[in-house]
Design an enzyme around this catalytic site. Sequence first.
Site, PDB file in Angstrom:
ATOM      1  N   LYS A 176       0.873  -1.167   0.000  1.00 23.08           N
ATOM      2  CA  LYS A 176       0.000   0.000   0.000  1.00 23.08           C
ATOM      3  C   LYS A 176       0.909   1.215   0.000  1.00 23.08           C
ATOM      4  O   LYS A 176       1.742   1.377   0.905  1.00 23.08           O
ATOM      5  CB  LYS A 176      -0.916  -0.013   1.219  1.00 23.08           C
ATOM      6  CG  LYS A 176      -2.148   0.851   1.076  1.00 23.08           C
ATOM      7  CD  LYS A 176      -3.115   0.621   2.236  1.00 23.08           C
ATOM      8  CE  LYS A 176      -4.366   1.479   2.069  1.00 23.08           C
ATOM      9  NZ  LYS A 176      -5.306   1.286   3.209  1.00 23.08           N
ATOM     10  N   HIS A 223       1.656  -6.219   2.999  1.00 24.05           N
ATOM     11  CA  HIS A 223       0.630  -7.195   3.367  1.00 24.05           C
ATOM     12  C   HIS A 223       0.979  -8.544   2.740  1.00 24.05           C
ATOM     13  O   HIS A 223       1.391  -8.599   1.567  1.00 24.05           O
ATOM     14  CB  HIS A 223      -0.741  -6.747   2.864  1.00 24.05           C
ATOM     15  CG  HIS A 223      -1.237  -5.467   3.490  1.00 24.05           C
ATOM     16  ND1 HIS A 223      -2.274  -5.430   4.381  1.00 24.05           N
ATOM     17  CD2 HIS A 223      -0.807  -4.176   3.354  1.00 24.05           C
ATOM     18  CE1 HIS A 223      -2.486  -4.173   4.776  1.00 24.05           C
ATOM     19  NE2 HIS A 223      -1.603  -3.390   4.157  1.00 24.05           N
ATOM     20  N   SER A 258      -1.803  -4.269  15.976  1.00 26.88           N
ATOM     21  CA  SER A 258      -1.829  -4.194  14.512  1.00 26.88           C
ATOM     22  C   SER A 258      -1.299  -2.890  13.938  1.00 26.88           C
ATOM     23  O   SER A 258      -1.105  -2.784  12.739  1.00 26.88           O
ATOM     24  CB  SER A 258      -3.270  -4.397  14.017  1.00 26.88           C
ATOM     25  OG  SER A 258      -4.071  -3.282  14.390  1.00 26.88           O
ATOM     26  N   GLN A 283      -9.151 -13.690   7.164  1.00 27.94           N
ATOM     27  CA  GLN A 283      -7.832 -13.415   6.605  1.00 27.94           C
ATOM     28  C   GLN A 283      -6.999 -14.674   6.392  1.00 27.94           C
ATOM     29  O   GLN A 283      -5.866 -14.596   5.893  1.00 27.94           O
ATOM     30  CB  GLN A 283      -7.102 -12.407   7.494  1.00 27.94           C
ATOM     31  CG  GLN A 283      -7.794 -11.055   7.498  1.00 27.94           C
ATOM     32  CD  GLN A 283      -7.049  -9.990   8.259  1.00 27.94           C
ATOM     33  OE1 GLN A 283      -5.824  -9.921   8.210  1.00 27.94           O
ATOM     34  NE2 GLN A 283      -7.782  -9.147   8.962  1.00 27.94           N
ATOM     35  N   THR A 297      -4.936 -11.073   2.570  1.00 22.30           N
ATOM     36  CA  THR A 297      -3.640 -10.770   3.164  1.00 22.30           C
ATOM     37  C   THR A 297      -3.838 -10.041   4.488  1.00 22.30           C
ATOM     38  O   THR A 297      -4.912  -9.495   4.762  1.00 22.30           O
ATOM     39  CB  THR A 297      -2.785  -9.895   2.237  1.00 22.30           C
ATOM     40  OG1 THR A 297      -3.468  -8.655   2.011  1.00 22.30           O
ATOM     41  CG2 THR A 297      -2.501 -10.594   0.921  1.00 22.30           C
ATOM     42  N   LYS A 313      38.266 -21.149  44.854  1.00 21.86           N
ATOM     43  CA  LYS A 313      37.575 -21.634  43.659  1.00 21.86           C
ATOM     44  C   LYS A 313      36.784 -20.469  43.068  1.00 21.86           C
ATOM     45  O   LYS A 313      35.839 -19.981  43.671  1.00 21.86           O
ATOM     46  CB  LYS A 313      36.633 -22.787  44.008  1.00 21.86           C
ATOM     47  CG  LYS A 313      36.095 -23.532  42.803  1.00 21.86           C
ATOM     48  CD  LYS A 313      35.286 -24.750  43.235  1.00 21.86           C
ATOM     49  CE  LYS A 313      34.962 -25.614  42.028  1.00 21.86           C
ATOM     50  NZ  LYS A 313      34.185 -24.905  41.017  1.00 21.86           N
TER      51      LYS A 313
END
Length: 790
Positions: free
Chosen positions: A58, A122, A178, A236, A242, A498
């Site tokens: 896009k 996408h 998202s 989707q 996509t 040690k």
Amino acid sequence: MATGQQTVEVSGRRLRVSRLDRVLYPESGTTKADVIGYYTRVAPLLLPHVAGRPVTRKRWVDGVGTAGAPAEAFFAKALEAGAPSWIPRGRIVHGTGPKEYPLVDEVAALVYLAQVASLELHVPQWRFDADGAQGPADRLVLDLDPGAGVGLAECAEVARLVRPILAGMGLEPFPVTSGSKGIHLYAALPQPLPSDRASALAHELARALEADHPDLVVSAMRKDARAGRVLVDWSQNNGKKTTIAPYSLRGRARPWAAVPRTWEELDDPGLRQLELDEVLGRTEALGDPLAPVDAPSDVDPLGSYRARRAAARTPEPVPEPDRPGTTSDGLPRFVIHEHHASRLHWDLRLEHDGVLVSWAVPKGIPETVERNHLAVQTENHPLAYADFHGTIPQGEYGAGTMTIWDAGTYEAEKWRDAEVIVTLRGRPGGPIRDARIALIRTDGAGERSSWLLHRTKRQPATHDGQRGRPPRPAPMLATHGTPGLARALSTPPWVEFKWDGVRALGEWRGGALRLFARSGSEITVRYPELSEPARAHLDAWDAVVDGEIVALDDRGRPSFSLLQRRMHLERPEDIARERSRVPVLLYLFDLLRLDGRDLTPLPLRERRRLLEQATADAGRAVVVPPVSDDVDAALGAAEEHGLEGIVAKRADSPYRGGERSEDWLKVTLVRTQEVVIGGFRRGNGWRTSTFGSLLLGVPGPDGLAYVGRVGTGLDDRELRHLRETLRTRETGEPALVGVPPEDAHDATWVRPELVGEVEFAAWTPGGRLRHARWRGLRPDKSPPEVRRES
């Protein structure tokens, strides 16, 4: 910044960029240069999630506008005219005809897409198969989309409802905010499904959630049904749809991104979408929380090779998708091709995991240790390519004449994501002879990543015996003892503390100190402050020393947990960063060779005298700790200062390299045990994404005997590191003997290759560790070295 056109080089690709100062996000002032910088830096995390998938873009050529006046955008499927020819394509047939979608497999492709303002990327939930056709879905996605009157908090609530359902189906979900309004949940499909079946599965899940929570969840796509509820968008998963790619930017008013999150973050009442700068700021600390969904092991290792070649048009070997090749018997093979293509270059190929991992080397293998050459990683090649020579026809990928410059076998000293060190054994009379070379990744990831190729200073012995390094003995080892045995070992007693570190042998030669682990592998690059002449110097032209690398806490005490932050690092930038945070020292306690003289037959007291002379002006990084003649006082001091214990030695004993001798007795205040990791159990709550506990073993007469599990002593950082380290070792067969059903029922088994260390209270009568607590991995140890401590 200039607005004119300029050419830049990205991982060996030359790209034209322009108008870098153009503002694409007016509300934040984010420019095209900022967007290119973001995609460049986030590429190692983003690329695995889009690999092999067609990318729909896009584009906002003139920027995204503002919230009040958003700008126009348009979807782009086929690559535009003038796009670089090196970006691979995948063909999808539509009603209007076929379209060639870009396949984004390297950082340079991301930079190109950012240059043409392709802000959103996408991808579907499937990849192209080896024949270039649409493959099955390999992951499931649910888009939690809030309706009017609800927001991220309600989406997070729905995500928490979905999590146990998917986990109960064996599908571990991972959340992604998202970058728009909602949350995506991803889960890897253990067995890929046709897209229609994956979509149907998601649909049934959404319906079930709606039935159980009708006031919160809706599964119907009608907009009039969404108000006050969260849509669980299952659609989707359809093969024609996509989803915004993880780490992709969004074309919103602010430069928000689709960001993988932890489940703990979803519990935050202030949960919000993140902008690009915030994403970059968290990647170093968190890595990629979504990495398990698109693990590289799911990708056909020769898919890229086959996609570029057709067996009918090239003489090169093009194996079937399910037969990448057969690993050679004995040592792995290498081949170096001289490739007369559009430009002469050489191709270095190393057999590894059933393929030939390949690099293009424009100037060939360096002839001397003083020269470094660029190498660019290319696609994996089939093993049959080790014998290939011939002419690739014009018009085909790699057209030109290919001849074998040299070939043979190799021995791998190190093979890491960013560093490979091997010794090549070429054919008799061949140009390479025997050569130890190192490849260091400097930029990018996967194909087209840039590497530095050099012939190392230490070279193997050749046929005439020259250039061979002097032998390094294996270290002498101590046995467990008691205070009483320690008092009787020597008169007067010889007692050392040690130190809670990692054992190392040092080789001093030519004014430089090189360090080697117990296994013999070189670890010099991990601790540069110990090899710098200004900080470490011995009064000798040649010496071998024995000691311990330690990191001190803020109270001046050796801390093994701090040292863990240095022990596993390989990348130079990581080492440089942690060096300032966790500096180390080299505590020396023995001298095995001095100016060509073997000192191991000498008594300890004489070796110690020579060690003190050789290190009188050793520098700030080298310490020769004092020796005590009182066992009880030394134990008291060790307890007071929080040390691990003491080592008592016989003062007149020789150095028995590679032996575990009673001439050295360790008396510990904290009981420790080296263990082999054989598996792990599933985690719950905040550990769901990592593991609950490790399943441990110790070699015994019947195999790797189960000695219990450990889940405490692990912080978030180590949990993530171990989970990723174990992921590539998972197997279906248990290597541990005697695991009870209650510990085995939810176990994931791994190949028994990693050694760790635990502290514990006691052994149970049944041979289990009681109250075990994790101390850390021991990369300096191998499983056959592990033995049960009494």
